[in-house]
Design a protein around this motif. Structure first.
Motif, PDB file in Angstrom:
ATOM      1  N   VAL A 126       0.859  -1.176  -0.187  1.00 17.18           N
ATOM      2  CA  VAL A 126       0.036   0.125  -0.248  1.00 17.18           C
ATOM      3  C   VAL A 126       0.960   1.136   0.053  1.00 17.18           C
ATOM      4  O   VAL A 126       2.164   1.162   0.443  1.00 17.18           O
ATOM      5  CB  VAL A 126      -1.022   0.160   1.222  1.00 17.18           C
ATOM      6  N   VAL A 127       0.355   2.318  -0.566  1.00 15.81           N
ATOM      7  CA  VAL A 127       1.010   3.546  -0.599  1.00 15.81           C
ATOM      8  C   VAL A 127      -0.186   4.550  -0.296  1.00 15.81           C
ATOM      9  O   VAL A 127      -1.394   4.193  -0.608  1.00 15.81           O
ATOM     10  CB  VAL A 127       1.828   4.003  -1.860  1.00 15.81           C
ATOM     11  N   PRO A 128       0.258   5.788   0.023  1.00 18.50           N
ATOM     12  CA  PRO A 128      -0.760   6.909   0.249  1.00 18.50           C
ATOM     13  C   PRO A 128      -1.645   7.106  -1.119  1.00 18.50           C
ATOM     14  O   PRO A 128      -1.215   6.586  -2.229  1.00 18.50           O
ATOM     15  CB  PRO A 128      -0.102   8.183   0.535  1.00 18.50           C
ATOM     16  N   PRO A 129      -2.864   7.341  -0.942  1.00 21.17           N
ATOM     17  CA  PRO A 129      -4.071   7.348  -2.289  1.00 21.17           C
ATOM     18  C   PRO A 129      -3.058   8.186  -3.232  1.00 21.17           C
ATOM     19  O   PRO A 129      -2.450   9.255  -3.318  1.00 21.17           O
ATOM     20  CB  PRO A 129      -5.133   8.195  -1.770  1.00 21.17           C
ATOM     21  N   ALA A 130      -3.001   7.414  -4.557  1.00 17.09           N
ATOM     22  CA  ALA A 130      -2.675   7.917  -5.840  1.00 17.09           C
ATOM     23  C   ALA A 130      -3.269   7.499  -7.051  1.00 17.09           C
ATOM     24  O   ALA A 130      -4.052   6.342  -6.750  1.00 17.09           O
ATOM     25  CB  ALA A 130      -1.066   7.463  -5.967  1.00 17.09           C
ATOM     26  N   GLU A 157     -11.299   7.425  -2.865  1.00 14.76           N
ATOM     27  CA  GLU A 157     -10.529   8.189  -2.052  1.00 14.76           C
ATOM     28  C   GLU A 157      -9.076   7.694  -2.242  1.00 14.76           C
ATOM     29  O   GLU A 157      -8.083   8.232  -2.373  1.00 14.76           O
ATOM     30  CB  GLU A 157     -10.848   7.958  -0.310  1.00 14.76           C
ATOM     31  N   ALA A 158      -9.139   6.102  -2.526  1.00 15.89           N
ATOM     32  CA  ALA A 158      -7.750   5.579  -2.533  1.00 15.89           C
ATOM     33  C   ALA A 158      -7.141   5.917  -3.846  1.00 15.89           C
ATOM     34  O   ALA A 158      -5.841   5.891  -4.190  1.00 15.89           O
ATOM     35  CB  ALA A 158      -7.722   4.081  -2.362  1.00 15.89           C
ATOM     36  N   THR A 159      -7.989   6.308  -4.847  1.00 17.20           N
ATOM     37  CA  THR A 159      -7.203   6.468  -6.300  1.00 17.20           C
ATOM     38  C   THR A 159      -7.409   7.957  -6.644  1.00 17.20           C
ATOM     39  O   THR A 159      -7.222   8.424  -7.543  1.00 17.20           O
ATOM     40  CB  THR A 159      -8.033   5.649  -7.354  1.00 17.20           C
ATOM     41  N   THR A 160      -7.573   9.051  -5.591  1.00 14.82           N
ATOM     42  CA  THR A 160      -7.128  10.293  -5.720  1.00 14.82           C
ATOM     43  C   THR A 160      -6.011  10.915  -5.016  1.00 14.82           C
ATOM     44  O   THR A 160      -5.923  10.602  -3.674  1.00 14.82           O
ATOM     45  CB  THR A 160      -8.568  11.275  -5.036  1.00 14.82           C
ATOM     46  N   TYR A 161      -5.167  11.401  -5.633  1.00 14.93           N
ATOM     47  CA  TYR A 161      -3.891  11.870  -4.979  1.00 14.93           C
ATOM     48  C   TYR A 161      -4.178  12.593  -3.881  1.00 14.93           C
ATOM     49  O   TYR A 161      -4.974  13.709  -3.673  1.00 14.93           O
ATOM     50  CB  TYR A 161      -3.101  12.650  -6.121  1.00 14.93           C
ATOM     51  N   ALA A 163      -1.904  14.876  -1.460  1.00 13.08           N
ATOM     52  CA  ALA A 163      -0.464  15.533  -1.305  1.00 13.08           C
ATOM     53  C   ALA A 163       0.073  15.386   0.051  1.00 13.08           C
ATOM     54  O   ALA A 163       1.018  15.413   0.291  1.00 13.08           O
ATOM     55  CB  ALA A 163      -0.667  16.820  -2.112  1.00 13.08           C
ATOM     56  N   TRP A 164      -1.151  15.611   0.991  1.00 17.67           N
ATOM     57  CA  TRP A 164      -0.706  15.899   2.298  1.00 17.67           C
ATOM     58  C   TRP A 164      -0.123  14.668   3.009  1.00 17.67           C
ATOM     59  O   TRP A 164       1.081  14.448   3.578  1.00 17.67           O
ATOM     60  CB  TRP A 164      -1.988  16.154   3.133  1.00 17.67           C
ATOM     61  N   MET A 165      -0.722  13.455   2.507  1.00 14.90           N
ATOM     62  CA  MET A 165      -0.257  12.173   3.033  1.00 14.90           C
ATOM     63  C   MET A 165       1.186  11.781   2.542  1.00 14.90           C
ATOM     64  O   MET A 165       1.962  11.209   3.163  1.00 14.90           O
ATOM     65  CB  MET A 165      -1.224  11.083   2.757  1.00 14.90           C
ATOM     66  N   TRP A 166       1.382  12.259   1.096  1.00 14.86           N
ATOM     67  CA  TRP A 166       2.782  12.019   0.711  1.00 14.86           C
ATOM     68  C   TRP A 166       3.731  12.612   1.240  1.00 14.86           C
ATOM     69  O   TRP A 166       4.857  12.410   1.619  1.00 14.86           O
ATOM     70  CB  TRP A 166       2.661  12.029  -0.975  1.00 14.86           C
ATOM     71  N   GLU A 167       3.350  14.190   1.530  1.00 15.64           N
ATOM     72  CA  GLU A 167       4.232  15.019   2.084  1.00 15.64           C
ATOM     73  C   GLU A 167       4.720  14.529   3.498  1.00 15.64           C
ATOM     74  O   GLU A 167       5.697  14.624   4.205  1.00 15.64           O
ATOM     75  CB  GLU A 167       3.700  16.387   2.219  1.00 15.64           C
ATOM     76  N   GLN A 168       3.529  14.134   4.132  1.00 20.44           N
ATOM     77  CA  GLN A 168       3.869  13.668   5.817  1.00 20.44           C
ATOM     78  C   GLN A 168       4.685  12.412   5.885  1.00 20.44           C
ATOM     79  O   GLN A 168       5.135  12.189   6.856  1.00 20.44           O
ATOM     80  CB  GLN A 168       2.397  13.351   6.349  1.00 20.44           C
ATOM     81  N   LEU A 169       4.824  11.547   4.717  1.00 25.57           N
ATOM     82  CA  LEU A 169       5.792  10.462   4.838  1.00 25.57           C
ATOM     83  C   LEU A 169       7.213  10.772   5.382  1.00 25.57           C
ATOM     84  O   LEU A 169       7.759  10.119   6.290  1.00 25.57           O
ATOM     85  CB  LEU A 169       5.905   9.672   3.654  1.00 25.57           C
ATOM     86  N   GLU A 170       7.598  12.215   4.794  1.00 22.70           N
ATOM     87  CA  GLU A 170       8.805  12.386   5.419  1.00 22.70           C
ATOM     88  C   GLU A 170       9.188  12.901   6.709  1.00 22.70           C
ATOM     89  O   GLU A 170      10.227  13.068   7.436  1.00 22.70           O
ATOM     90  CB  GLU A 170       9.141  13.921   4.535  1.00 22.70           C
ATOM     91  N   LEU A 171       7.896  12.826   7.586  1.00 22.02           N
ATOM     92  CA  LEU A 171       7.859  13.208   8.854  1.00 22.02           C
ATOM     93  C   LEU A 171       7.736  12.036   9.673  1.00 22.02           C
ATOM     94  O   LEU A 171       7.546  12.179  11.108  1.00 22.02           O
ATOM     95  CB  LEU A 171       6.958  14.292   9.301  1.00 22.02           C
ATOM     96  N   LEU A 172       7.332  10.831   9.202  1.00 23.06           N
ATOM     97  CA  LEU A 172       7.058   9.686  10.209  1.00 23.06           C
ATOM     98  C   LEU A 172       8.489   9.359  10.933  1.00 23.06           C
ATOM     99  O   LEU A 172       9.466   9.170  10.343  1.00 23.06           O
ATOM    100  CB  LEU A 172       6.676   8.294   9.162  1.00 23.06           C
ATOM    101  N   PRO A 173       8.052   9.253  12.236  1.00 23.64           N
ATOM    102  CA  PRO A 173       9.351   9.149  13.190  1.00 23.64           C
ATOM    103  C   PRO A 173       9.720   7.512  13.430  1.00 23.64           C
ATOM    104  O   PRO A 173      10.915   7.437  14.065  1.00 23.64           O
ATOM    105  CB  PRO A 173       8.897   9.796  14.379  1.00 23.64           C
ATOM    106  N   MET A 174       8.853   6.626  13.040  1.00 21.95           N
ATOM    107  CA  MET A 174       9.035   5.384  13.426  1.00 21.95           C
ATOM    108  C   MET A 174       9.568   4.521  12.352  1.00 21.95           C
ATOM    109  O   MET A 174       9.393   4.913  11.111  1.00 21.95           O
ATOM    110  CB  MET A 174       7.711   4.741  13.982  1.00 21.95           C
TER     111      MET A 174
END
Length: 233
Positions: A126-130, A157-161, A163-174
């Motif tokens: 799975v990846v964020p909606p794209a 929803e899953a097939t609509t980009y 952007a916020w979720m894709w950007e937030q990947l860079e802030l995942l701390p775990m």
């Protein structure tokens, strides 16, 4: 494997209840399993025995699925908020959260909004909606173990980009493990590789068994997840 308990949990402030299964020792490390669209907690049964050897495993039926309540509205964020309330109500924090497909996007949102609840994140195919082509299944003519409206809403929803979720990947701390299903999956490997590159501490492993990795190769999937978790200790 029979669940130690199957429990109905009213969600405070949500106007709904979730049903979940619990496995493993009470003092085990916490683990939460979130199923795919159209699935239920039962879909994890083949990987529960190895997971439950050392983990206290909670497998949820998500909103609109299985024995949990159906609703008038559905979105990944609404379901993630349900899971957050359920985890808070059960006193679960610092958990290994494993999400498959839709459950993976729910897991991502839980990790993004409440990183204290998630110590390790496993995202199965799975990846964020794209944007991608997904055919909406026709409305069933017989009773189904999920709400068709939920399927329709979340597929859009899953097939609509997002952007916020894709950007937030860079802030995942775990630490995060991404599991690719391979060429027979509808999730493009390129997207999984892009997601892995964005996450600060990510590992990507490849299977070639299709979208349902934990069902097509349950022992190999469990072994991979447990070996990865052990490598982080």
């Amino acid at each position: 494997m029979v669940a130690q308990t199957r429990t109905r949990l009213p969600l405070p402030g949500r106007g709904a209840a979730y049903v979940y299964d619990v496995y493993g020792p009470e003092d085990g490390l916490p683990m939460v399993l979130l199923h795919e669209l159209g699935g239920s907690a039962k879909r994890w049964q083949e990987v529960v025995p190895p997971f439950a050897a050392e983990h206290r495993v909670h497998a949820f039926d998500m909103r609109g699925h299985g024995d949990s309540d159906w609703a008038s509205d559905y979105s990944h964020r609404l379901i993630a908020d349900d899971v957050i309330v359920a985890m808070d109500s059960l006193g679960i924090s610092g958990a290994v959260v494993v999400g498959h497909s839709t459950g993976g996007n729910v897991a991502l949102l839980v990790a993004m909004h409440r990183p204290d609840l998630v110590s390790r994140l496993v995202l199965e195919d799975v990846v964020p909606p794209a944007p991608r082509r997904r055919r909406l299944p026709g409305r069933a003519t017989r009773p189904m173990p999920h709400d068709w409206e939920c399927i329709a809403s979340l597929l859009v929803e899953a097939t609509t980009y997002d952007a916020w979720m894709w950007e937030q990947l860079e802030l995942l701390p775990m630490p995060t493990l991404l599991v690719a299903g391979g060429g027979n999956s509808h999730i493009p490997l390129d997207d999984l590789e892009k997601a892995a590159l964005r996450i600060p501490e990510a590992d990507l492993v490849h299977f070639d068994v299709g979208h349902f990795v934990h069902r097509n190769q349950p022992q190999e999937f469990a072994d991979t997840v447990l070996a990865w978790l052990a490598s982080l200790r």
